[in-house]
Write a protein that holds these residues in place. Structure first.
Motif, PDB file in Angstrom:
ATOM      1  N   LEU A  43       0.817  -1.210   0.000  1.00  0.00           N
ATOM      2  CA  LEU A  43       0.000   0.000   0.000  1.00  0.00           C
ATOM      3  C   LEU A  43       0.852   1.263   0.000  1.00  0.00           C
ATOM      4  N   PHE A  44       2.010   1.207   0.651  1.00  0.00           N
ATOM      5  CA  PHE A  44       2.827   2.406   0.825  1.00  0.00           C
ATOM      6  C   PHE A  44       4.166   2.367   0.086  1.00  0.00           C
ATOM      7  N   VAL A  68      12.190   3.045   1.492  1.00  0.00           N
ATOM      8  CA  VAL A  68      11.356   3.053   0.295  1.00  0.00           C
ATOM      9  C   VAL A  68      11.769   1.878  -0.578  1.00  0.00           C
ATOM     10  N   ASP A  69      10.797   1.131  -1.047  1.00  0.00           N
ATOM     11  CA  ASP A  69      11.054  -0.019  -1.918  1.00  0.00           C
ATOM     12  C   ASP A  69      11.136   0.462  -3.362  1.00  0.00           C
ATOM     13  N   PRO A  70      12.318   0.450  -3.978  1.00  0.00           N
ATOM     14  CA  PRO A  70      12.451   0.993  -5.333  1.00  0.00           C
ATOM     15  C   PRO A  70      11.681   0.201  -6.383  1.00  0.00           C
ATOM     16  N   ALA A  71      11.272  -1.020  -6.041  1.00  0.00           N
ATOM     17  CA  ALA A  71      10.545  -1.849  -7.007  1.00  0.00           C
ATOM     18  C   ALA A  71       9.033  -1.699  -6.888  1.00  0.00           C
ATOM     19  N   ARG A  76      -0.910   5.200  -2.625  1.00  0.00           N
ATOM     20  CA  ARG A  76      -1.212   6.510  -2.049  1.00  0.00           C
ATOM     21  C   ARG A  76       0.107   7.099  -1.558  1.00  0.00           C
ATOM     22  N   ARG A  77       0.070   8.305  -0.994  1.00  0.00           N
ATOM     23  CA  ARG A  77       1.294   8.886  -0.459  1.00  0.00           C
ATOM     24  C   ARG A  77       1.826   7.998   0.667  1.00  0.00           C
ATOM     25  N   ARG A  78       3.137   7.902   0.736  1.00  0.00           N
ATOM     26  CA  ARG A  78       3.751   7.029   1.725  1.00  0.00           C
ATOM     27  C   ARG A  78       3.547   7.569   3.139  1.00  0.00           C
ATOM     28  N   TRP A  79       3.518   6.668   4.087  1.00  0.00           N
ATOM     29  CA  TRP A  79       3.395   7.031   5.492  1.00  0.00           C
ATOM     30  C   TRP A  79       4.711   7.602   6.019  1.00  0.00           C
ATOM     31  N   PHE A  80       4.655   8.172   7.219  1.00  0.00           N
ATOM     32  CA  PHE A  80       5.822   8.645   7.970  1.00  0.00           C
ATOM     33  C   PHE A  80       6.616   9.728   7.232  1.00  0.00           C
ATOM     34  N   ASP A  81       5.948  10.505   6.356  1.00  0.00           N
ATOM     35  CA  ASP A  81       6.632  11.564   5.597  1.00  0.00           C
ATOM     36  C   ASP A  81       7.684  11.021   4.636  1.00  0.00           C
ATOM     37  N   VAL A 143      -3.522   6.795   8.896  1.00  0.00           N
ATOM     38  CA  VAL A 143      -2.518   7.511   8.100  1.00  0.00           C
ATOM     39  C   VAL A 143      -3.200   8.659   7.377  1.00  0.00           C
ATOM     40  N   ARG A 144      -2.648   9.837   7.506  1.00  0.00           N
ATOM     41  CA  ARG A 144      -3.201  10.996   6.814  1.00  0.00           C
ATOM     42  C   ARG A 144      -3.028  10.857   5.298  1.00  0.00           C
TER      43      ARG A 144
END
Length: 229
Positions: A43-44, A68-71, A76-81, A143-144
């Motif tokens: 999801l993230f 961050v998983d490059p693959a 949606r926008r990733r969590w934790f900024d 998560v916002r």
């Protein structure tokens, strides 16, 4: 129904790394142990490694080393900024960084309502899961939509686990969480947020800049991690 004063707890700490290989090397060099395999968060668009750090005060606490998983392409926008380019560049240049923590609550909807009464938007309540070498983990998390951490990361992300908690199958690491301290210009608001969901044992102090400080007992002695937001 509001959560009872003793119902919530520190669940895990979040350390951001540029790559999981970097995170493993950092953990081995800094803490003296190798983190366990984690999994992917489709999801993230992130993936992780985990380390048990539970002790008498926080028996199921663990450390999440996340990248961050490059693959992956997040839905949606990733969590934790983690879509913050400046944050990711700082980690790429300066190395792994303590950026956040997550609080476990028994009723996520109730906790979110309690925060709304404090003027804090915990975010959308999402169902998530990931496969691990030890089986499927399922949870609900707030998560916002913009992926932002609240109060500069000092206010935790809220999580409600399903039947299985990841710490239950993590191997003992020899690392134990001793304390978590939070410093923030809005210390009263932060303290109110923690009180509203009933998180005990977290020290909050006023300061000109936001920061988290963690003390860990490790095979190499006591270690202090400071986020230095």
């Amino acid at each position: 129904m509001n959560p009872s004063p003793s119902s919530a707890a520190l669940d895990h700490l979040v350390v951001l790394v540029d790559t999981l290989a970097q995170g493993v090397a950092w953990c081995e060099t800094t803490l003296g142990v190798t983190p366990a395999p984690g999994g992917e968060h489709a999801l993230f668009g992130t993936h992780n490694r985990l380390l048990a750090i539970g002790g008498p005060a926080w028996p199921r606490a663990y450390l999440e080393i996340i990248a961050v998983d490059p693959a992956a392409t997040p839905a949606r926008r990733r969590w934790f900024d983690l879509d913050d380019a400046a944050l990711r560049e700082a980690v790429r240049v300066h190395g792994p960084r303590l950026i956040h923590w997550v609080a476990r609550v028994p009723e996520l909807a109730a906790a979110s309502v309690a925060w709304a009464a404090q003027g804090l938007d915990a975010g959308d309540i999402l169902a998530a899961s990931r496969m691990t070498p030890r089986g499927l983990l399922q949870w609900r998390i707030a998560v916002r939509a913009d992926g932002r951490r609240l109060l500069d990361g000092c206010a935790p992300t809220l999580i409600e686990w399903g039947a299985v908690h990841p710490a239950a199958s993590l191997p003992a690491s020899g690392v134990t969480l001793q304390s978590l301290g939070l410093r923030h210009p809005q210390a009263a608001a932060l303290q109110g947020a923690l009180a509203a969901i009933g998180v005990p044992g977290i020290a909050v102090a006023a300061a000109d800049a936001a920061a988290m400080q963690v003390r860990l007992a490790t095979p190499r002695g006591e270690l202090v991690l400071d986020s230095g937001f």
